[in-house]
Design a protein around this motif. Structure first.
Motif, mmCIF file in Angstrom:
data_model
loop_
_atom_site.group_PDB
_atom_site.id
_atom_site.type_symbol
_atom_site.label_atom_id
_atom_site.label_comp_id
_atom_site.label_asym_id
_atom_site.label_seq_id
_atom_site.Cartn_x
_atom_site.Cartn_y
_atom_site.Cartn_z
ATOM 1 N N SER A 1 0.821 -1.220 0.000
ATOM 2 C CA SER A 1 0.000 0.000 0.000
ATOM 3 C C SER A 1 0.849 1.263 0.000
ATOM 4 O O SER A 1 0.524 2.233 -0.687
ATOM 5 N N LEU B 1 2.294 1.626 -3.498
ATOM 6 C CA LEU B 1 1.263 2.064 -4.439
ATOM 7 C C LEU B 1 0.978 3.550 -4.279
ATOM 8 O O LEU B 1 0.887 4.279 -5.273
ATOM 9 N N ALA B 2 0.854 4.018 -3.053
ATOM 10 C CA ALA B 2 0.604 5.437 -2.806
ATOM 11 C C ALA B 2 1.744 6.290 -3.364
ATOM 12 O O ALA B 2 1.516 7.316 -4.016
ATOM 13 N N SER B 3 2.961 5.846 -3.144
ATOM 14 C CA SER B 3 4.133 6.550 -3.660
ATOM 15 C C SER B 3 4.130 6.570 -5.193
ATOM 16 O O SER B 3 4.419 7.592 -5.815
ATOM 17 N N ILE C 1 1.582 6.413 -7.172
ATOM 18 C CA ILE C 1 0.541 7.333 -7.660
ATOM 19 C C ILE C 1 1.076 8.765 -7.682
ATOM 20 O O ILE C 1 0.923 9.479 -8.668
ATOM 21 N N TYR C 2 1.730 9.176 -6.604
ATOM 22 C CA TYR C 2 2.339 10.514 -6.563
ATOM 23 C C TYR C 2 3.328 10.674 -7.716
ATOM 24 O O TYR C 2 3.303 11.669 -8.439
ATOM 25 N N ASN D 1 3.668 9.030 -10.486
ATOM 26 C CA ASN D 1 3.099 8.987 -11.830
ATOM 27 C C ASN D 1 2.505 10.322 -12.245
ATOM 28 O O ASN D 1 2.518 10.666 -13.425
ATOM 29 N N LEU D 2 2.007 11.086 -11.282
ATOM 30 C CA LEU D 2 1.513 12.426 -11.605
ATOM 31 C C LEU D 2 2.656 13.303 -12.128
ATOM 32 O O LEU D 2 2.488 14.061 -13.089
ATOM 33 N N GLY E 1 7.386 11.020 -4.638
ATOM 34 C CA GLY E 1 6.364 10.224 -3.949
ATOM 35 C C GLY E 1 6.940 9.409 -2.812
ATOM 36 O O GLY E 1 6.319 9.255 -1.758
#
Length: 165
Positions: A10, A13-15, A17-18, A20-21, A93
């Motif tokens: 988790s 994944l959160a990292s 997402i950051y 990828n932005l 991230g």
């Protein structure tokens, strides 16, 4: 051996997402620069638009231009991750989620290892392996490249960040 806990799925994944932005923003900038370059080549009669309605249609129809654009976008992504992993072990991230990628002895990644790790990540899908590696929580890219992702304490995360000055 690292004294920090391995990063779970988790947090990774959160990292991701950051990150990828940020990568999408770099990809957009790269695409704009590529389009401007192609437009300049057309303006200087070094490239012809032919019967294509616009530059985008030309790029889509021309296998060389299409491949060049795709290669540039992959290169931007790989270089983004490799740069941060070699400089501090943390992407933007990863810094937010207090994660750090390193070798098992705690060293930063070399450029070849960082590039290989980025390519082995398979667009982030390599992180799914973390769900199967219960003990060490390694991703596919960690297994293939001999790396680990750890969760830093708040103090250690601050040290890594401050060392970049």
């Amino acid at each position: 051996m690292s004294h920090f806990a391995p990063a779970n799925f988790s947090r990774r994944l959160a990292s991701l997402i950051y990150d990828n932005l940020v990568v999408v923003a770099f990809a957009m900038l790269t695409t704009v620069l590529f389009l401007l370059t192609i437009n300049a080549l057309i303006s200087f009669n070094m490239l012809a638009l032919g019967n294509h309605e616009d530059v985008s249609a030309l790029i889509q129809a021309d296998p060389i231009l299409y491949t060049l654009r795709a290669t540039l976008l992959v290169l931007v992504s790989v270089l983004f991750f490799a740069y941060f992993w070699t400089k501090s072990g943390q992407t933007i991230g990863m810094r937010a989620w207090r994660l750090k990628v390193q070798t098992p002895d705690g060293a930063l990644l070399t450029w070849p290892k960082a590039i290989a790790r980025s390519l082995c990540a398979l667009l982030g899908l390599g992180n799914l392996v973390v769900l199967l590696d219960f003990k060490k929580k390694r991703s596919l890219q960690d297994m293939l490249c001999g790396t680990e992702v750890v969760v830093l304490s708040k103090e250690e995360n601050k040290k890594v960040y401050n060392s970049l000055d």
